[in-house]
Design a protein around this motif. Structure first.
Motif, PDB file in Angstrom:
ATOM      1  N   LYS A  28      -9.216  21.736  -1.244  1.00  0.00           N
ATOM      2  CA  LYS A  28     -10.211  20.737  -1.610  1.00  0.00           C
ATOM      3  C   LYS A  28     -11.468  21.404  -2.162  1.00  0.00           C
ATOM      4  O   LYS A  28     -11.908  22.445  -1.664  1.00  0.00           O
ATOM      5  CB  LYS A  28     -10.567  19.880  -0.392  1.00  0.00           C
ATOM      6  CG  LYS A  28     -11.178  18.540  -0.763  1.00  0.00           C
ATOM      7  CD  LYS A  28     -11.079  17.541   0.378  1.00  0.00           C
ATOM      8  CE  LYS A  28     -11.486  16.164  -0.098  1.00  0.00           C
ATOM      9  NZ  LYS A  28     -11.341  15.156   0.972  1.00  0.00           N
ATOM     10  N   GLU A  57     -14.200  12.763  -7.874  1.00  0.00           N
ATOM     11  CA  GLU A  57     -13.527  12.923  -6.581  1.00  0.00           C
ATOM     12  C   GLU A  57     -14.055  14.150  -5.835  1.00  0.00           C
ATOM     13  O   GLU A  57     -13.910  14.245  -4.615  1.00  0.00           O
ATOM     14  CB  GLU A  57     -12.016  13.023  -6.776  1.00  0.00           C
ATOM     15  CG  GLU A  57     -11.349  11.703  -7.102  1.00  0.00           C
ATOM     16  CD  GLU A  57     -11.483  10.674  -5.980  1.00  0.00           C
ATOM     17  OE1 GLU A  57     -11.357  11.055  -4.800  1.00  0.00           O
ATOM     18  OE2 GLU A  57     -11.721   9.482  -6.285  1.00  0.00           O
ATOM     19  N   LYS A  59       0.891   4.104  -2.837  1.00  0.00           N
ATOM     20  CA  LYS A  59       0.674   5.512  -2.509  1.00  0.00           C
ATOM     21  C   LYS A  59       1.791   6.366  -3.082  1.00  0.00           C
ATOM     22  O   LYS A  59       1.557   7.419  -3.683  1.00  0.00           O
ATOM     23  CB  LYS A  59       0.598   5.690  -0.992  1.00  0.00           C
ATOM     24  CG  LYS A  59       0.417   7.145  -0.557  1.00  0.00           C
ATOM     25  CD  LYS A  59       0.411   7.264   0.957  1.00  0.00           C
ATOM     26  CE  LYS A  59       0.299   8.717   1.379  1.00  0.00           C
ATOM     27  NZ  LYS A  59       0.353   8.867   2.854  1.00  0.00           N
ATOM     28  N   ASP A 115      -4.496  23.129  -4.586  1.00  0.00           N
ATOM     29  CA  ASP A 115      -4.245  22.429  -3.316  1.00  0.00           C
ATOM     30  C   ASP A 115      -5.328  22.643  -2.259  1.00  0.00           C
ATOM     31  O   ASP A 115      -5.165  22.211  -1.109  1.00  0.00           O
ATOM     32  CB  ASP A 115      -2.874  22.819  -2.735  1.00  0.00           C
ATOM     33  CG  ASP A 115      -1.732  22.429  -3.675  1.00  0.00           C
ATOM     34  OD1 ASP A 115      -1.822  21.346  -4.285  1.00  0.00           O
ATOM     35  OD2 ASP A 115      -0.771  23.202  -3.791  1.00  0.00           O
ATOM     36  N   VAL A 174      -7.033  12.579  -7.618  1.00  0.00           N
ATOM     37  CA  VAL A 174      -6.380  11.276  -7.482  1.00  0.00           C
ATOM     38  C   VAL A 174      -7.411  10.297  -6.959  1.00  0.00           C
ATOM     39  O   VAL A 174      -8.158  10.620  -6.027  1.00  0.00           O
ATOM     40  CB  VAL A 174      -5.173  11.345  -6.518  1.00  0.00           C
ATOM     41  CG1 VAL A 174      -4.545   9.966  -6.340  1.00  0.00           C
ATOM     42  CG2 VAL A 174      -4.136  12.337  -7.016  1.00  0.00           C
ATOM     43  N   LYS A 175      -7.465   9.125  -7.550  1.00  0.00           N
ATOM     44  CA  LYS A 175      -8.454   8.126  -7.171  1.00  0.00           C
ATOM     45  C   LYS A 175      -8.451   7.885  -5.666  1.00  0.00           C
ATOM     46  O   LYS A 175      -7.441   7.528  -5.073  1.00  0.00           O
ATOM     47  CB  LYS A 175      -8.163   6.809  -7.905  1.00  0.00           C
ATOM     48  CG  LYS A 175      -9.225   5.745  -7.753  1.00  0.00           C
ATOM     49  CD  LYS A 175     -10.492   6.127  -8.483  1.00  0.00           C
ATOM     50  CE  LYS A 175     -11.534   5.017  -8.445  1.00  0.00           C
ATOM     51  NZ  LYS A 175     -12.796   5.398  -9.109  1.00  0.00           N
ATOM     52  N   GLY A 176      -9.598   8.152  -5.043  1.00  0.00           N
ATOM     53  CA  GLY A 176      -9.752   7.919  -3.617  1.00  0.00           C
ATOM     54  C   GLY A 176      -9.177   8.988  -2.714  1.00  0.00           C
ATOM     55  O   GLY A 176      -9.238   8.861  -1.483  1.00  0.00           O
ATOM     56  N   LYS A 177      -8.658  10.068  -3.299  1.00  0.00           N
ATOM     57  CA  LYS A 177      -7.974  11.090  -2.493  1.00  0.00           C
ATOM     58  C   LYS A 177      -8.603  12.481  -2.611  1.00  0.00           C
ATOM     59  O   LYS A 177      -8.084  13.450  -2.079  1.00  0.00           O
ATOM     60  CB  LYS A 177      -6.493  11.176  -2.897  1.00  0.00           C
ATOM     61  CG  LYS A 177      -5.715   9.888  -2.687  1.00  0.00           C
ATOM     62  CD  LYS A 177      -5.653   9.508  -1.220  1.00  0.00           C
ATOM     63  CE  LYS A 177      -4.837   8.239  -1.018  1.00  0.00           C
ATOM     64  NZ  LYS A 177      -4.808   7.834   0.410  1.00  0.00           N
ATOM     65  N   GLY A 178      -9.720  12.607  -3.320  1.00  0.00           N
ATOM     66  CA  GLY A 178     -10.386  13.894  -3.434  1.00  0.00           C
ATOM     67  C   GLY A 178      -9.909  14.723  -4.614  1.00  0.00           C
ATOM     68  O   GLY A 178      -8.996  14.347  -5.337  1.00  0.00           O
ATOM     69  N   GLU A 191       1.549   9.354  -5.979  1.00  0.00           N
ATOM     70  CA  GLU A 191       2.094  10.693  -5.768  1.00  0.00           C
ATOM     71  C   GLU A 191       3.090  11.056  -6.858  1.00  0.00           C
ATOM     72  O   GLU A 191       3.130  12.196  -7.326  1.00  0.00           O
ATOM     73  CB  GLU A 191       2.760  10.771  -4.391  1.00  0.00           C
ATOM     74  CG  GLU A 191       1.766  10.706  -3.239  1.00  0.00           C
ATOM     75  CD  GLU A 191       2.443  10.634  -1.886  1.00  0.00           C
ATOM     76  OE1 GLU A 191       3.694  10.477  -1.852  1.00  0.00           O
ATOM     77  OE2 GLU A 191       1.732  10.713  -0.866  1.00  0.00           O
ATOM     78  N   TYR A 212      -8.916  18.813  -5.982  1.00  0.00           N
ATOM     79  CA  TYR A 212      -8.352  20.047  -5.445  1.00  0.00           C
ATOM     80  C   TYR A 212      -8.219  21.117  -6.515  1.00  0.00           C
ATOM     81  O   TYR A 212      -8.025  20.826  -7.696  1.00  0.00           O
ATOM     82  CB  TYR A 212      -6.966  19.767  -4.842  1.00  0.00           C
ATOM     83  CG  TYR A 212      -7.026  18.869  -3.633  1.00  0.00           C
ATOM     84  CD1 TYR A 212      -7.039  19.404  -2.347  1.00  0.00           C
ATOM     85  CD2 TYR A 212      -7.098  17.488  -3.778  1.00  0.00           C
ATOM     86  CE1 TYR A 212      -7.112  18.585  -1.225  1.00  0.00           C
ATOM     87  CE2 TYR A 212      -7.174  16.657  -2.672  1.00  0.00           C
ATOM     88  CZ  TYR A 212      -7.186  17.210  -1.398  1.00  0.00           C
ATOM     89  OH  TYR A 212      -7.269  16.393  -0.307  1.00  0.00           O
ATOM     90  N   ASN A 229       0.825  -1.214   0.000  1.00  0.00           N
ATOM     91  CA  ASN A 229       0.000   0.000   0.000  1.00  0.00           C
ATOM     92  C   ASN A 229       0.857   1.262   0.000  1.00  0.00           C
ATOM     93  O   ASN A 229       0.526   2.257  -0.641  1.00  0.00           O
ATOM     94  CB  ASN A 229      -0.941   0.004   1.201  1.00  0.00           C
ATOM     95  CG  ASN A 229      -2.070  -0.992   1.052  1.00  0.00           C
ATOM     96  OD1 ASN A 229      -2.383  -1.417  -0.056  1.00  0.00           O
ATOM     97  ND2 ASN A 229      -2.682  -1.384   2.154  1.00  0.00           N
TER      98      ASN A 229
END
Length: 279
Positions: free
Chosen positions: A153, A235, A15, A151, A142-146, A19, A148, A11
Motif C-alpha cells: 500500500k 486512492e 467485488k 502489492d 481500485v475504487k474504494g480499495k486503496g 477483482e 498499491y 456486493n
C-alpha cells in the motif's frame, strides 16, 4: 430470500467483478512490458514516426494498443477502448490506455517511459494500472480499495509547497493550450520543479509520496494520460482535478490536470487562476 441477503450477493458479485477487471488490466500491463522491452534500445525503437501534432509514435506504441483492443474484444466485447494510438467501439465501459507515455524518451533509448491503463465507467475511473517498466514497479488502484505499488500500500506525502523536500513536475510544450510558464515561475519560488519526460511516471511519484505536485496542460485526447492516474493518486490520498480545480470525465478529452497530495491543491489552483484564463 431477505433483502439483506440479496444485497450481500450483489456486493459479492461486484467485488469479484472488480477483482476480475484488475487482473485483466495487470495481464495487459505485463504484456505491454514485454513489448516495450523487446523494442527498447534496438534499431526498431528508433523506427518512429510523427503524428499531425508533431508528437512521436513508435512500433511499440501501436503494437501495445492493438494488443489491448484484441484482448478487450475477446474478454469484454461490449466494452470499448480509447487508446492514444487506436480506438474501438463505444460504451459506458471504456478501457483508456496510453501504451507508452514518454515515447520521445523511449525512442531515444532513455528508460523513463511507462504503460497506463484504466477502466472508466460513465466517465469515472474505477480501475487503474501503471507499469513503470524500467524499474519493475507496478502501480494499481481500485475504487474504494486503496493504491498499491507491487502489492504494498502507498500513500501521498504531507509536504507543503514551502517544505524543502517538496518536488513538483510540469509538462510544457509550445502547442499546449495552457501556457503555464508564469505559473511555474511563481510556484517555483516555493517548490522545486523538474520535468522527467513522462507525466504518468511523475504522477505515480505523487501517489508514492516522492513528489507532491504535477501540473499538466494537455487537453485533446489527454484523458489517456490521466485516467489511471486519477484513481491511483486519489486512492493513495491525493487529489486530481482539471487545471482549474474542477472535476472532469476521463472517457473524453480533458481540460488539463493538477495532481497533488491534496494538502497543497487549493493553493496551486489559486496560483493557476491568477495567470490563466478559464476557457
Amino acid at each position: 430470500m431477505t433483502n439483506e441477503y440479496i444485497v450481500l450477493i450483489k456486493n459479492r458479485k461486484k467485488k469479484n467483478k472488480m477483482e476480475e477487471y484488475l487482473e485483466f488490466a495487470k495481464e495487459i500491463a505485463k504484456e505491454a512490458k514485454k513489448i516495450m522491452k523487446k523494442y527498447f534500445n534496438t534499431k526498431l525503437s528508433n523506427g518512429a514516426t510523427y503524428k499531425g501534432d508533431k508528437t512521436i509514435v513508435t512500433i511499440a506504441d501501436k503494437e501495445i494498443n492493438s494488443y489491448l483492443i484484441e484482448k478487450v474484444k475477446e474478454k469484454y466485447p461490449n466494452h470499448s477502448v480509447d487508446g492514444e494510438e487506436e480506438v474501438f467501439g463505444k460504451s459506458d465501459y471504456v478501457w483508456v490506455c496510453d501504451p507508452i507515455d514518454g515515447t520521445a524518451m523511449f525512442a531515444r533509448n532513455i528508460p523513463t517511459a511507462t504503460f497506463s491503463l484504466a477502466l472508466v465507467v460513465n466517465g469515472e475511473p474505477i480501475i487503474g494500472v501503471i507499469n513503470d517498466v524500467f524499474t519493475d514497479n507496478l502501480y494499481t488502484g481500485v475504487k474504494g480499495k486503496g493504491a498499491y505499488k507491487n502489492d504494498e500500500k502507498i500513500k501521498v506525502n504531507d509536504y507543503l509547497l514551502e517544505d524543502m523536500r517538496s518536488v513538483g513536475h510540469y509538462d510544457m510544450w509550445p502547442e499546449a493550450p495552457y501556457k503555464i510558464y508564469d505559473v511555474i515561475k511563481e510556484l517555483g519560488k516555493k517548490e522545486y520543479f523538474v520535468s522527467i519526460g513522462s507525466v504518468i511516471r511523475a504522477c505515480v511519484c505523487v501517489a508514492a509520496g516522492e513528489f507532491n505536485l504535477v501540473i499538466f496542460p494537455g487537453t485533446v485526447h489527454k484523458n489517456c494520460d490521466i485516467a489511471a492516474v486519477k484513481i491511483i493518486v486519489e486512492e493513495a490520498g491525493g487529489k486530481v482535478t482539471d487545471i482549474f480545480g474542477n472535476n472532469q470525465r476521463y472517457d473524453e478529452s480533458i481540460n488539463g490536470a493538477v495532481v497533488s497530495n491534496g494538502i497543497i491543491h487549493e493553493e496551486v489552483i489559486e496560483t493557476i487562476k491568477k495567470f490563466l484564463d478559464k476557457k
